[in-house]
Scaffold this active site. Structure first.
Site, PDB file in Angstrom:
ATOM      1  N   ARG A 179     -23.299 -13.634   4.444  1.00 31.51           N
ATOM      2  CA  ARG A 179     -25.129 -13.577   3.393  1.00 31.51           C
ATOM      3  C   ARG A 179     -25.934 -13.278   5.157  1.00 31.51           C
ATOM      4  NH1 ARG A 179     -24.454 -19.223   2.209  1.00 31.51           N
ATOM      5  NH2 ARG A 179     -23.861 -19.072   3.519  1.00 31.51           N
ATOM      6  N   GLN A 208      -4.936  -0.738  -1.190  1.00 29.58           N
ATOM      7  CA  GLN A 208      -4.340  -0.948  -0.958  1.00 29.58           C
ATOM      8  C   GLN A 208      -3.503  -2.175  -1.577  1.00 29.58           C
ATOM      9  OE1 GLN A 208      -7.769  -2.159  -0.007  1.00 29.58           O
ATOM     10  NE2 GLN A 208      -7.632  -0.352   1.487  1.00 29.58           N
ATOM     11  N   THR A 249      -6.711  -0.644  10.447  1.00 27.32           N
ATOM     12  CA  THR A 249      -6.887   0.968  10.344  1.00 27.32           C
ATOM     13  C   THR A 249      -8.448   1.056  11.185  1.00 27.32           C
ATOM     14  OG1 THR A 249      -8.650   0.615   8.316  1.00 27.32           O
ATOM     15  CG2 THR A 249      -6.171   1.330   7.938  1.00 27.32           C
ATOM     16  N   THR A 306      -5.631  -6.936   4.468  1.00 32.54           N
ATOM     17  CA  THR A 306      -6.583  -6.587   4.662  1.00 32.54           C
ATOM     18  C   THR A 306      -7.737  -7.005   3.596  1.00 32.54           C
ATOM     19  OG1 THR A 306      -8.178  -4.873   4.208  1.00 32.54           O
ATOM     20  CG2 THR A 306      -7.021  -5.897   2.509  1.00 32.54           C
ATOM     21  N   THR A 333      -3.929   6.787   9.378  1.00 33.94           N
ATOM     22  CA  THR A 333      -3.570   6.754  10.653  1.00 33.94           C
ATOM     23  C   THR A 333      -2.786   7.556  11.389  1.00 33.94           C
ATOM     24  OG1 THR A 333      -2.576   4.576  10.435  1.00 33.94           O
ATOM     25  CG2 THR A 333      -4.989   4.468  10.720  1.00 33.94           C
ATOM     26  N   GLY A 348       8.293  13.012  -7.519  1.00 38.17           N
ATOM     27  CA  GLY A 348       7.597  14.230  -6.720  1.00 38.17           C
ATOM     28  C   GLY A 348       6.206  13.932  -6.933  1.00 38.17           C
ATOM     29  N   GLY A 408      -6.054   5.582   1.675  1.00 45.52           N
ATOM     30  CA  GLY A 408      -5.362   6.844   1.881  1.00 45.52           C
ATOM     31  C   GLY A 408      -4.333   7.178   1.229  1.00 45.52           C
ATOM     32  N   HIS A 409      -5.036   8.191   0.279  1.00 39.85           N
ATOM     33  CA  HIS A 409      -4.672   8.343  -1.201  1.00 39.85           C
ATOM     34  C   HIS A 409      -4.662   9.913  -1.133  1.00 39.85           C
ATOM     35  CE1 HIS A 409      -6.837   4.353  -2.701  1.00 39.85           C
ATOM     36  NE2 HIS A 409      -6.016   4.342  -1.789  1.00 39.85           N
ATOM     37  N   THR A 410      -2.861  10.494  -1.091  1.00 41.48           N
ATOM     38  CA  THR A 410      -2.663  12.050  -1.162  1.00 41.48           C
ATOM     39  C   THR A 410      -2.606  12.438  -2.458  1.00 41.48           C
ATOM     40  OG1 THR A 410      -1.869  10.932   1.120  1.00 41.48           O
ATOM     41  CG2 THR A 410      -1.349  13.789  -0.625  1.00 41.48           C
ATOM     42  N   ARG A 456       0.225   6.796  11.662  1.00 40.58           N
ATOM     43  CA  ARG A 456       1.761   6.181  12.086  1.00 40.58           C
ATOM     44  C   ARG A 456       2.686   5.698  11.476  1.00 40.58           C
ATOM     45  NH1 ARG A 456      -1.347   0.790  12.512  1.00 40.58           N
ATOM     46  NH2 ARG A 456      -2.414   0.949  10.039  1.00 40.58           N
ATOM     47  N   GLY A 460       0.686  -1.360  -0.127  1.00 37.07           N
ATOM     48  CA  GLY A 460      -0.083   0.233  -0.245  1.00 37.07           C
ATOM     49  C   GLY A 460       0.542   1.453   0.112  1.00 37.07           C
ATOM     50  N   ASP A 461       0.358   2.592  -0.440  1.00 38.40           N
ATOM     51  CA  ASP A 461       0.917   3.405   0.075  1.00 38.40           C
ATOM     52  C   ASP A 461       1.710   3.906  -1.393  1.00 38.40           C
ATOM     53  OD1 ASP A 461      -1.217   4.092   1.905  1.00 38.40           O
ATOM     54  OD2 ASP A 461       0.532   3.431   2.828  1.00 38.40           O
ATOM     55  N   LYS A 486      -0.266   5.465  -5.505  1.00 38.12           N
ATOM     56  CA  LYS A 486      -1.899   4.598  -6.341  1.00 38.12           C
ATOM     57  C   LYS A 486      -3.024   6.180  -7.039  1.00 38.12           C
ATOM     58  CE  LYS A 486      -2.912   1.598  -3.512  1.00 38.12           C
ATOM     59  NZ  LYS A 486      -2.156   1.823  -2.540  1.00 38.12           N
TER      60      LYS A 486
HETATM   61  P1  GDP Z   1      -1.810   6.068  -1.828  1.00 36.43           P
HETATM   62  O1  GDP Z   1      -2.054   5.169  -0.985  1.00 36.43           O
HETATM   63  O2  GDP Z   1      -0.861   4.761  -3.036  1.00 36.43           O
HETATM   64  O3  GDP Z   1      -2.369   6.780  -2.231  1.00 36.43           O
HETATM   65  O4  GDP Z   1      -0.184   6.207  -1.929  1.00 36.43           O
HETATM   66  P2  GDP Z   1      -0.371   7.279  -0.613  1.00 36.43           P
HETATM   67  O5  GDP Z   1      -0.542   8.794  -0.858  1.00 36.43           O
HETATM   68  O6  GDP Z   1      -0.769   7.235   0.936  1.00 36.43           O
HETATM   69  O7  GDP Z   1       1.089   7.854  -0.401  1.00 36.43           O
HETATM   70  C1  GDP Z   1       1.970   8.288  -1.328  1.00 36.43           C
HETATM   71  C2  GDP Z   1       3.104   9.607  -0.651  1.00 36.43           C
HETATM   72  O8  GDP Z   1       3.874   9.882  -1.470  1.00 36.43           O
HETATM   73  C3  GDP Z   1       1.618  10.651  -1.128  1.00 36.43           C
HETATM   74  O9  GDP Z   1       1.946  11.449   0.138  1.00 36.43           O
HETATM   75  C4  GDP Z   1       2.107  11.487  -1.837  1.00 36.43           C
HETATM   76  O10 GDP Z   1       1.525  12.571  -2.133  1.00 36.43           O
HETATM   77  C5  GDP Z   1       3.689  11.169  -2.171  1.00 36.43           C
HETATM   78  N1  GDP Z   1       4.266  10.512  -3.041  1.00 36.43           N
HETATM   79  C6  GDP Z   1       3.414  10.072  -4.851  1.00 36.43           C
HETATM   80  N2  GDP Z   1       4.493   9.733  -5.563  1.00 36.43           N
HETATM   81  C7  GDP Z   1       5.591  10.825  -5.116  1.00 36.43           C
HETATM   82  C8  GDP Z   1       6.778  10.537  -5.631  1.00 36.43           C
HETATM   83  O11 GDP Z   1       7.217  10.174  -7.232  1.00 36.43           O
HETATM   84  N3  GDP Z   1       7.837  11.865  -4.842  1.00 36.43           N
HETATM   85  C9  GDP Z   1       7.582  11.660  -3.229  1.00 36.43           C
HETATM   86  N4  GDP Z   1       8.805  12.825  -3.116  1.00 36.43           N
HETATM   87  N5  GDP Z   1       6.491  11.789  -3.132  1.00 36.43           N
HETATM   88  C10 GDP Z   1       5.417  11.041  -4.009  1.00 36.43           C
HETATM   89  P1  IMO Z   2      -3.988   2.143   0.769  1.00 38.23           P
HETATM   90  O1  IMO Z   2      -5.617   2.195  -0.146  1.00 38.23           O
HETATM   91  C1  IMO Z   2      -1.173   0.772   3.848  1.00 38.23           C
HETATM   92  C2  IMO Z   2      -3.366  -1.991   6.347  1.00 38.23           C
HETATM   93  C3  IMO Z   2      -3.020  -2.093   7.915  1.00 38.23           C
HETATM   94  C4  IMO Z   2      -3.222  -3.415   8.284  1.00 38.23           C
HETATM   95  C5  IMO Z   2      -3.914  -4.049   7.178  1.00 38.23           C
HETATM   96  C6  IMO Z   2      -5.315  -4.616   7.290  1.00 38.23           C
HETATM   97  O2  IMO Z   2      -3.954   3.607   0.983  1.00 38.23           O
HETATM   98  O3  IMO Z   2      -3.022   2.100   0.232  1.00 38.23           O
HETATM   99  P2  IMO Z   2      -8.035  -2.895   7.390  1.00 38.23           P
HETATM  100  O4  IMO Z   2      -7.804  -1.924   8.218  1.00 38.23           O
HETATM  101  O5  IMO Z   2      -7.630  -2.766   6.019  1.00 38.23           O
HETATM  102  O6  IMO Z   2      -8.412  -4.540   7.850  1.00 38.23           O
HETATM  103  O7  IMO Z   2      -6.026  -3.498   7.950  1.00 38.23           O
HETATM  104  O8  IMO Z   2      -3.685  -3.785   6.045  1.00 38.23           O
HETATM  105  N1  IMO Z   2      -3.714  -1.371   5.238  1.00 38.23           N
HETATM  106  C7  IMO Z   2      -2.917  -0.206   4.199  1.00 38.23           C
HETATM  107  N2  IMO Z   2      -1.885   0.286   4.582  1.00 38.23           N
HETATM  108  N3  IMO Z   2      -1.716   1.248   3.265  1.00 38.23           N
HETATM  109  C8  IMO Z   2      -3.437   1.485   2.990  1.00 38.23           C
HETATM  110  O9  IMO Z   2      -4.062   1.609   1.658  1.00 38.23           O
HETATM  111  C9  IMO Z   2      -3.952   0.115   3.395  1.00 38.23           C
HETATM  112  N4  IMO Z   2      -5.004  -0.442   3.677  1.00 38.23           N
HETATM  113  C10 IMO Z   2      -5.352  -0.990   5.199  1.00 38.23           C
HETATM  114  O10 IMO Z   2      -2.644  -1.126   7.933  1.00 38.23           O
HETATM  115  O11 IMO Z   2      -2.079  -3.664   8.273  1.00 38.23           O
HETATM  116 MG    MG Z   3      -2.752   4.859   0.828  1.00 42.84          MG
END
Ligand code: GDP
Ligand code: IMO
Ligand code: MG
Length: 428
Positions: free
Chosen positions: A142, A223, A128, A238, A300, A415, A40-42, A302, A12-13, A16
């Protein structure tokens, strides 16, 4: 027909949300198909920062429709909070719709998630606590409540009563907690239904028709593969299928309709929550990556665990997803290292070298990552616009990944901003 699927290939993170936001500009539809507000998508739009949990990350740029598919679990409170946040900033959300078949996260799901984690002690998954797992459990058992049920008071009443019977027994007798009162939730969720009514559609019909009519349809995974209920590091996963395959059941679109399968990976690895992580770092190097990459959970807060890129896990993720196009994000975060390590195999506790991702999670915790060491680069690469301008060692790093995976990199993100991308190859 032009369809695109964006999925995470790690824990995750991966970024995307940013990639979806970029692709959404040319999309007629952007569709979430699994997960819920555990995501959590920033997304950065100029100076503005948006953190999206439940709404598709295409909501800011897509001029067509944004759909929350049947495979998503929806917490109505979280949904309205997010809608409000976006509208407060002057953007319309009239193009956001939800599937009639999507399941609703109820207050007892959130409490169950929380109490179970408390109860598990050291065996915590580190969820979460948004009620995701318990909501999917009820779907499969069901006894779940679907978006469409919120519009029918008789059905809603019967389902809440049926559920409270079992859930309250658990709360009182097992967890020693207060029960939930029917009156406290029935009216509230009926009202949520009325507020949601104009957005509830049978999205599977609309999406299949849109694809037939040659619209651009983008499916956005939350995720990632390593958190997948089947292929991830079970049980530290998850409760949904964040794979390209997940689109078929989570949006009601057949596999024959899926074309560009875009996998997103960071140039290194992170993980939030518990569970094995073979390339996890400690000390200064981890702290450096966490600080430079700002690796803190968007949902969260974390601190994310950080480590070197794991090609064994990544190749597995690409195989399960059938990835056709690779995106590498956060390459800018690796600037400044003399040497960069990249995991190409694992050594088991018995000294055996393997390069296939194992099913036994407990064993994986004991595996040692085997690294190839590559030369790093010192330059700031965050304003670079073409692959050829990248330092030679950064190019070599990307080529090493491509060669190991046998998949070409389509986009390199350098970036968080929408414009900070290097397009290396084109989508079909
Ligand atoms: P997602 O859950 O896959 O959508 O990713 P998140 O948004 O949770 O985490 C990705 C973080 O990296 C966010 O704070 C984005 O703004 C940041 N980000 C995405 N692409 C880049 C990159 O190429 N470089 C840097 N420095 N930050 C990035
Ligand atoms: P994005 O879309 C990172 C992790 C939680 C935990 C496990 C199960 O931002 O990439 P849940 O609440 O789904 O039952 O938790 O999955 N988790 C993520 N970790 N990015 C996420 O989403 C996540 N969604 C759930 O931290 O370990
Ligand atoms: Mg995320």
């Amino acid at each position: 027909m032009s369809t695109y699927v964006v999925v995470g290939l790690q824990w995750g993170d991966e970024g995307k949300g940013k990639i979806t936001d970029v692709l959404a500009e040319k999309s007629d539809y952007v569709v979430r198909y699994q997960g819920g507000n555990n995501a959590g998508h920033t997304v950065y739009a100029g100076e503005d920062k948006f953190v999206l949990h439940l709404l598709p990350s295409g909501v800011l740029q897509c001029k067509g429709k944004c759909i929350i598919g049947n495979g998503v679990v929806i917490d109505p409170e979280a949904f309205f909070d997010e809608i409000e946040q976006i509208e407060k900033r002057g953007l319309s959300t009239d193009h956001v719709f939800i599937s009639s078949r999507a399941h609703i996260i109820m207050p007892y799901h959130i409490l169950l998630d929380t109490y179970r984690e408390e109860f598990a002690g050291k065996g915590q998954i580190g969820t979460t606590k948004r009620g995701i797992g318990p909501c999917y459990e009820d779907k499969v058992a069901r006894v779940g409540i679907r978006a469409i049920d919120l519009l029918n008071p008789g059905i809603l009443r019967a389902k809440i009563e049926e559920n409270l019977l079992v859930k309250n027994a658990l709360f009182e007798k097992l967890f020693n907690k207060e029960p939930i009162r029917f009156e406290d939730i029935f009216q509230k969720y009926q009202e949520f239904g009325q507020r949601l009514k104009k957005r509830i559609i049978d999205s599977e019909f609309e999406l299949n028709y849109a694809i037939q009519q040659d619209n651009n349809v983008l499916f956005e995974g939350a995720q990632a593969l390593m958190l997948d209920i089947d292929f991830g590091t079970y049980p530290y996963v998850t409760s949904s299928s964040p794979t390209t395959g997940g689109v078929t059941v989570g949006a009601g679109v057949p596999p024959t309709s899926l074309q560009n399968l875009i996998g997103v990976s960071k140039a290194y690895c992170t993980r939030v929550g518990n569970g094995p992580f073979p390339t996890e770092l400690e000390g200064e190097t981890e702290e450096h990556i966490r600080k430079t990459g700002y690796e803190y959970g968007a949902s969260t807060g974390r601190p994310r665990r950080c480590g070197w890129l794991d090609l064994v896990a990544l190749r597995y993720a690409c195989m399960i997803n059938g990835i056709t196009h690779l995106v590498i994000t956060k390459l800018d975060v690796l600037s400044g290292f003399d040497k960069i390590r990249i995991c190409t195999a694992y050594e088991t506790q018995e000294g055996k070298i393997i390069d296939a991702f194992p099913a036994i999670t407990d064993e994986l915790s004991g595996y040692k990552a085997i690294y190839k060491e590559l030369n790093g680069w010192k330059e700031n690469i965050s304003t670079i616009k073409s692959f050829e301008e990248l330092p030679k060692t950064a190019q070599d790093y990307l080529h090493f990944i491509e060669d190991y995976l046998g998949i070409e990199v389509y986009l390199v993100s350098v970036g968080p901003e929408r414009s900070q991308n290097i397009i290396k190859t084109h989508l079909s």
